[in-house]
Design a protein around this motif. Sequence first.
Motif, PDB file in Angstrom:
ATOM      1  N   ASP A 199      74.270  40.512  14.585  1.00 53.81           N
ATOM      2  CA  ASP A 199      72.785  40.398  14.279  1.00 53.81           C
ATOM      3  C   ASP A 199      72.336  40.501  12.945  1.00 53.81           C
ATOM      4  O   ASP A 199      71.382  39.522  12.254  1.00 53.81           O
ATOM      5  N   ILE A 200      72.967  41.634  12.588  1.00 55.26           N
ATOM      6  CA  ILE A 200      72.481  41.776  10.966  1.00 55.26           C
ATOM      7  C   ILE A 200      73.162  40.912   9.883  1.00 55.26           C
ATOM      8  O   ILE A 200      72.664  40.414   9.058  1.00 55.26           O
ATOM      9  N   GLU A 201      74.415  40.885  10.171  1.00 54.29           N
ATOM     10  CA  GLU A 201      75.249  39.854   9.453  1.00 54.29           C
ATOM     11  C   GLU A 201      74.685  38.421   9.095  1.00 54.29           C
ATOM     12  O   GLU A 201      74.555  37.842   7.951  1.00 54.29           O
ATOM     13  N   LYS A 202      74.210  37.940  10.315  1.00 55.03           N
ATOM     14  CA  LYS A 202      73.435  36.541  10.476  1.00 55.03           C
ATOM     15  C   LYS A 202      72.113  36.630   9.446  1.00 55.03           C
ATOM     16  O   LYS A 202      71.735  35.866   8.833  1.00 55.03           O
ATOM     17  N   LEU A 203      71.398  37.633   9.805  1.00 52.32           N
ATOM     18  CA  LEU A 203      70.175  37.867   9.333  1.00 52.32           C
ATOM     19  C   LEU A 203      70.205  38.056   7.707  1.00 52.32           C
ATOM     20  O   LEU A 203      69.417  37.494   6.973  1.00 52.32           O
ATOM     21  N   ALA A 204      71.184  38.651   7.256  1.00 47.00           N
ATOM     22  CA  ALA A 204      71.536  38.918   5.814  1.00 47.00           C
ATOM     23  C   ALA A 204      71.771  37.967   5.086  1.00 47.00           C
ATOM     24  O   ALA A 204      71.744  37.899   3.946  1.00 47.00           O
TER      25      ALA A 204
END
Length: 223
Positions: A149-154
């Motif tokens: 989730d965080i990797e995609k947002l980043a």
Amino acid sequence: MHPGPLLFCGDPHGQWQHIIDAALHTNARAVILLGDLEPARPLHIELEAIWERVWFIHGNHDTDHADNFANVWHSELADRNIHGRVVTLPCGTRIAGLGGIFRGAVWYPKDQQAPKFRNRDEHASQTPRQERWQNSVPLKHWSSIYPEDIEKLATLQANILITHEAPGYHEHGFKALDELARRMGVRTTVHGHQHDCIDSSACWVVQGFESYGVGLRGVMAWP
């Protein structure tokens, strides 16, 4: 387009009239809910008076039981869930969202241990069929944060990042969210969950962005 402010709304826990009143009084251009919605009826019915201005992320209590889940994920406002993406409001402001919380059974960045699962699909594949919810992870973990989730947002850029969990400035916050905010180039983060109102804008130089916590059933007008 409504000319008023953006309204960031702290955990409603099933109470809506104060949000509707604030939106109508200020002629808010958007109403942004920071999780723990817990609507007793489908969300679009609870917020019918202002539904066209509503955006949200989910919180941990939105997966406490099946009714909460259905009233959020299966409402006619389901496509207004900003979790895992960036939306551009009519006023041009780009808002990114990260719903849910960190849980040790999936990933708890503070404990320095490797994540148990990288994403929901990996978790679901190791979940016994009778424990799955809608052929995925157990109901509770629909509100867990996965590394992916965080990797995609980043990889995205935004002006504002809304999260249910608090970033690192808060005593119960997570520095992983600071890193996410910096990678996304946001100037402001706004969160719920902790039920307190904190303004860390003075930490701008240290963090690289300003952070605000919105308290239980609180409403913050921005700018």
